[in-house]
Design a protein around this motif. Structure first.
Motif, PDB file in Angstrom:
ATOM      1  N   PRO A 124       0.933  -0.882  -0.270  1.00 43.73           N
ATOM      2  CA  PRO A 124      -0.233   0.001  -0.154  1.00 43.73           C
ATOM      3  C   PRO A 124       0.806   1.646   0.311  1.00 43.73           C
ATOM      4  N   VAL A 131       1.551   2.455  -3.492  1.00 41.09           N
ATOM      5  CA  VAL A 131       0.319   2.470  -3.873  1.00 41.09           C
ATOM      6  C   VAL A 131       0.096   4.047  -3.741  1.00 41.09           C
ATOM      7  N   ARG A 132       0.611   4.464  -2.665  1.00 31.66           N
ATOM      8  CA  ARG A 132       0.226   5.656  -2.331  1.00 31.66           C
ATOM      9  C   ARG A 132       1.262   6.744  -2.848  1.00 31.66           C
ATOM     10  N   GLY A 186      -8.457   5.486  -3.944  1.00 30.89           N
ATOM     11  CA  GLY A 186      -7.486   5.758  -4.659  1.00 30.89           C
ATOM     12  C   GLY A 186      -7.447   7.090  -4.807  1.00 30.89           C
ATOM     13  N   ASN A 239      -4.930   3.119 -13.975  1.00 24.58           N
ATOM     14  CA  ASN A 239      -5.521   3.160 -13.065  1.00 24.58           C
ATOM     15  C   ASN A 239      -6.641   3.554 -13.017  1.00 24.58           C
ATOM     16  N   HIS A 270      -8.902   5.140  -9.339  1.00 24.53           N
ATOM     17  CA  HIS A 270      -8.872   3.615  -8.601  1.00 24.53           C
ATOM     18  C   HIS A 270      -7.811   2.597  -8.187  1.00 24.53           C
ATOM     19  N   THR A 271      -8.108   2.144  -6.906  1.00 24.27           N
ATOM     20  CA  THR A 271      -7.120   0.813  -6.560  1.00 24.27           C
ATOM     21  C   THR A 271      -7.481  -0.359  -7.672  1.00 24.27           C
ATOM     22  N   GLN A 272      -6.545  -0.986  -7.794  1.00 27.42           N
ATOM     23  CA  GLN A 272      -6.954  -1.788  -9.240  1.00 27.42           C
ATOM     24  C   GLN A 272      -8.240  -2.793  -7.347  1.00 27.42           C
ATOM     25  N   SER A 286     -10.088  -1.229  -5.099  1.00 29.80           N
ATOM     26  CA  SER A 286     -11.249  -0.918  -5.650  1.00 29.80           C
ATOM     27  C   SER A 286     -12.060  -0.788  -6.412  1.00 29.80           C
ATOM     28  N   LYS A 346      -7.738  -3.192   2.440  1.00 28.85           N
ATOM     29  CA  LYS A 346      -6.888  -2.817   1.472  1.00 28.85           C
ATOM     30  C   LYS A 346      -7.871  -2.185   0.231  1.00 28.85           C
TER      31      LYS A 346
END
Length: 305
Positions: free
Chosen positions: A106, A109-110, A145, A186, A263-265, A267, A305
């Protein structure tokens, strides 16, 4: 010699006092050291920031194979034989590399979204026209995201009053964002928001519901015209005045806004399963928890997550 004349022999057992040794001292020292280390760790965690705690949690939750290969090495094989595993030049081996790449922390990702946010800010700052809109942009990195909100103002409204006609600078902003969005993997959602000022006909006729949806759709059309990859768009919604911004009155012009979320994957997959986008963080977590319970993959210790 008669029995009466035999000497009496008294045997006494000699007791030799031995030292107990120092093994118990070593065990006690080990225990005290471990106890001191435990309290030290607890103290460090109590004064650490949430970001630091998250990084520690990410470190221990990362699969060993992914950590050893930095999440992107073709040699990340589960085979016990050196050099075993799929050939990365083949489709199956390539898919393995993609799957490993998706198992990122994570914190990674951030950093991805923070970098993306900086790119957008620089693009706006480099444009003399868009520079004046910088104070109308709101960025938030959430579990979903990167959320970008373009808020309205009385001096620079994004749309004509009571209409879905896009203002020239809003059009320019959306066209600036589009190529940047196309460069990242994304998927996105678009939602329109209004203030609480009602139409004369109330909600039975054309209302803030239709207006917010029309404005979100108008933004979509501008981005498509600017070359947005159609496969990246997950959802376009209008939520009227139901989700006002924090700290402002419901009739404040700032509530008139367009929200774009990259979005994240996780989400994005959640939205695809549920068929809609939850606007509230608590609702999102509750639905994720419910989904995991239905699939039998949920434990109380499992992070969302």
């Amino acid at each position: 010699m008669s029995d009466d004349q035999r000497p009496i022999i008294i045997r006494r057992k000699k007791i030799i006092k031995k030292h107990h040794g120092g093994s118990w001292k070593i065990a006690l020292a080990d225990f005290m050291t471990a106890l001191m280390a435990l309290f030290l760790v607890m103290w460090i965690l109590s004064i650490s920031s949430e970001e630091s705690k998250q990084q520690v949690a990410d470190y221990f939750s990362t699969p060993l194979m992914v950590a050893l290969t930095s999440g992107d090495k073709s040699s990340a094989s589960t085979s016990a034989i050196k050099g075993g595993g799929d050939d990365p030049s083949h489709a199956k081996g390539e898919q393995m590399r993609i799957d490993l790449r998706r198992q990122t922390r994570p914190s990674d990702v951030r950093r991805h979204f923070q970098g993306l946010q900086e790119r957008i800010k620089r693009a706006v700052e480099d444009d003399p026209v868009l520079r004046e809109l910088a104070d109308q942009l709101r960025f938030d990195i959430t579990r979903e995201g990167l959320r970008i909100q373009v808020v309205d103002s009385e001096q620079r409204p994004m749309f004509e009053l009571g209409s879905d006609k896009v203002a020239s600078y809003m059009d320019r902003l959306l066209r600036t964002l589009t190529p940047i969005i196309n460069e990242v993997p994304n998927e996105i959602t678009l939602s329109g928001h209004t203030d609480s000022l009602p139409y004369a006909g109330g909600e039975r006729g054309y209302s803030n519901w239709e207006l917010s949806a029309d404005r979100a759709n108008a933004s979509r059309k501008v981005m498509l015209d600017a070359g947005l990859d159609t496969g990246k768009l997950l959802l376009v919604t209008g939520v009227a005045d139901r989700i006002p911004m924090d700290g402002v009155e419901s009739d404040d012009p700032m509530n008139r806004r367009i929200t774009l979320v990259l979005h994240t994957q996780e989400s994005a997959e959640f939205i695809k399963r549920q068929g809609y986008f939850p606007q509230d963080q608590a609702e999102y977590e509750a639905l994720i928890r419910s989904q995991l319970e239905q699939e039998g993959n949920f434990t109380d210790q499992q992070p969302l997550k």
